[in-house]
Write a protein that holds these residues in place. Sequence first.
Motif, PDB file in Angstrom:
ATOM      1  N   PRO A 155       0.821  -1.222   0.000  1.00 26.52           N
ATOM      2  CA  PRO A 155       0.000   0.000   0.000  1.00 26.52           C
ATOM      3  C   PRO A 155       0.846   1.259   0.000  1.00 26.52           C
ATOM      4  CG  PRO A 155      -0.777  -1.572   1.649  1.00 26.52           C
ATOM      5  CD  PRO A 155       0.523  -2.096   1.138  1.00 26.52           C
ATOM      6  N   SER A 156       0.396   2.237  -0.787  1.00 28.67           N
ATOM      7  CA  SER A 156       1.033   3.572  -0.837  1.00 28.67           C
ATOM      8  C   SER A 156       2.478   3.524  -1.305  1.00 28.67           C
ATOM      9  CB  SER A 156       0.957   4.252   0.538  1.00 28.67           C
ATOM     10  OG  SER A 156      -0.386   4.350   0.963  1.00 28.67           O
ATOM     11  N   ALA A 245      -9.925   2.998 -16.291  1.00 24.11           N
ATOM     12  CA  ALA A 245     -11.022   2.292 -16.950  1.00 24.11           C
ATOM     13  C   ALA A 245     -11.404   1.015 -16.218  1.00 24.11           C
ATOM     14  CB  ALA A 245     -10.638   1.970 -18.395  1.00 24.11           C
ATOM     15  N   VAL A 246     -10.435   0.358 -15.557  1.00 24.11           N
ATOM     16  CA  VAL A 246     -10.740  -0.912 -14.891  1.00 24.11           C
ATOM     17  C   VAL A 246     -11.052  -0.731 -13.402  1.00 24.11           C
ATOM     18  CG1 VAL A 246      -9.358  -2.234 -16.520  1.00 24.11           C
ATOM     19  CG2 VAL A 246      -8.324  -1.449 -14.371  1.00 24.11           C
ATOM     20  N   ALA A 247     -11.110   0.510 -12.925  1.00 18.41           N
ATOM     21  CA  ALA A 247     -11.422   0.744 -11.512  1.00 18.41           C
ATOM     22  C   ALA A 247     -12.739   0.065 -11.095  1.00 18.41           C
ATOM     23  CB  ALA A 247     -11.469   2.239 -11.212  1.00 18.41           C
ATOM     24  N   PRO A 248     -13.831   0.155 -11.898  1.00 19.09           N
ATOM     25  CA  PRO A 248     -15.071  -0.544 -11.509  1.00 19.09           C
ATOM     26  C   PRO A 248     -14.883  -2.056 -11.382  1.00 19.09           C
ATOM     27  CG  PRO A 248     -15.509   1.087 -13.218  1.00 19.09           C
ATOM     28  CD  PRO A 248     -14.020   0.959 -13.122  1.00 19.09           C
ATOM     29  N   LEU A 249     -14.042  -2.635 -12.268  1.00 16.12           N
ATOM     30  CA  LEU A 249     -13.756  -4.068 -12.202  1.00 16.12           C
ATOM     31  C   LEU A 249     -13.110  -4.428 -10.863  1.00 16.12           C
ATOM     32  CD1 LEU A 249     -13.090  -6.945 -13.367  1.00 16.12           C
ATOM     33  CD2 LEU A 249     -10.996  -5.925 -14.250  1.00 16.12           C
ATOM     34  N   VAL A 250     -12.127  -3.637 -10.446  1.00 15.21           N
ATOM     35  CA  VAL A 250     -11.435  -3.910  -9.188  1.00 15.21           C
ATOM     36  C   VAL A 250     -12.395  -3.781  -8.010  1.00 15.21           C
ATOM     37  CG1 VAL A 250      -9.577  -3.139  -7.646  1.00 15.21           C
ATOM     38  CG2 VAL A 250      -9.201  -3.216 -10.122  1.00 15.21           C
ATOM     39  N   ARG A 251     -13.246  -2.772  -8.056  1.00 14.14           N
ATOM     40  CA  ARG A 251     -14.214  -2.595  -6.958  1.00 14.14           C
ATOM     41  C   ARG A 251     -15.178  -3.773  -6.881  1.00 14.14           C
ATOM     42  NH1 ARG A 251     -13.899   3.003  -8.489  1.00 14.14           N
ATOM     43  NH2 ARG A 251     -15.690   2.783  -9.887  1.00 14.14           N
ATOM     44  N   GLU A 268      -4.488   0.681  -5.835  1.00 13.91           N
ATOM     45  CA  GLU A 268      -4.094   2.074  -5.631  1.00 13.91           C
ATOM     46  C   GLU A 268      -2.582   2.245  -5.733  1.00 13.91           C
ATOM     47  OE1 GLU A 268      -5.962   4.583  -5.633  1.00 13.91           O
ATOM     48  OE2 GLU A 268      -7.894   3.574  -5.486  1.00 13.91           O
ATOM     49  N   SER A 269      -1.814   1.272  -5.230  1.00 11.06           N
ATOM     50  CA  SER A 269      -0.357   1.375  -5.335  1.00 11.06           C
ATOM     51  C   SER A 269       0.104   1.264  -6.788  1.00 11.06           C
ATOM     52  CB  SER A 269       0.325   0.297  -4.483  1.00 11.06           C
ATOM     53  OG  SER A 269       0.176  -0.990  -5.042  1.00 11.06           O
TER      54      SER A 269
END
Length: 298
Positions: A155-156, A245-251, A268-269
């Motif tokens: 993370p981070s 674009a793939v943020a919804p997939l990860v969520r 996020e990292s």
Amino acid sequence: MSSPSPLVTIVVLIRSDTRWTSETLQSCLDQTLAPLEILCMVDRTSAQATRDLIPRDDRIRVIEHEGDGTTREALRAGVAAASAPYVMFLRLGDELHPDAAGKVHGQATRFDADIVEFGIETTESPAGSGPSSATLVPEHARLNGVEILRRLFPPSSPTDTRLWRLAFRVEKLRTACAALPPAELSESWADDVLVALLTAAEADTYVSFDARLYRHFPSRGSDGLPVAADDRMRAAVETIAVLDAVAPLVRRAARHHFNPEPLVDAYESTRLAAIGQAVALSERSTQEMRDEVRGALR
């Protein structure tokens, strides 16, 4: 009498007619492990001259995919076609140590591992000087469960966990590739890292060892040619767009995971690493390229 099933599949994305294709594929043919499978991924628009560079050998299969040069569709097709229980990836322009596949298979079966990491030797040839080498060795010996995601994608912290730095159990890879949406953009670092991230989320066991099994040549570029600064800049901007674009997939994947926090943190990292790379490259680019970076970050 039928041939024995391969123990390891090596996937190589063949992009264009380049001077390094022969060296890369010869390092596959020099592997001491038998039986072995080598998948050469070519898109349907590849020129015959490109296909003619692929040696004729019983261990090699040429797989045509529909991606028109996109990494994501080539990865999907390669993983789907693999017939071995473990898969390695070889970047065009790079080379494998002759014992690479054999040692990876030995570690994977000994520890029943879903992911195996090994040492990387990076070789650069700066202009006006001879080649210089650096060694990258794994930081973690053995990991289990969610610790795999936490350690490979801290993370981070920027991460560069590329597919060619790891070997995978094929079933875990197939689950990850099935979760990806169709590719809308061309070849991108993000596609590579996203598959590694989603596979790590599915993995139960990870093992590593320090043997330098992979020779990485950054100056040869993704298709065996030196990478121009502007091309690197555009690839960095494109990477941010792919990740967004793939943020919804990860969520969605996180909602169905028994411990969603490590997956979200890993994503996020990865995005942080992409932004950091774009900003660093923009400082050495034209005003037009800097404007592209600002647009991607809005």
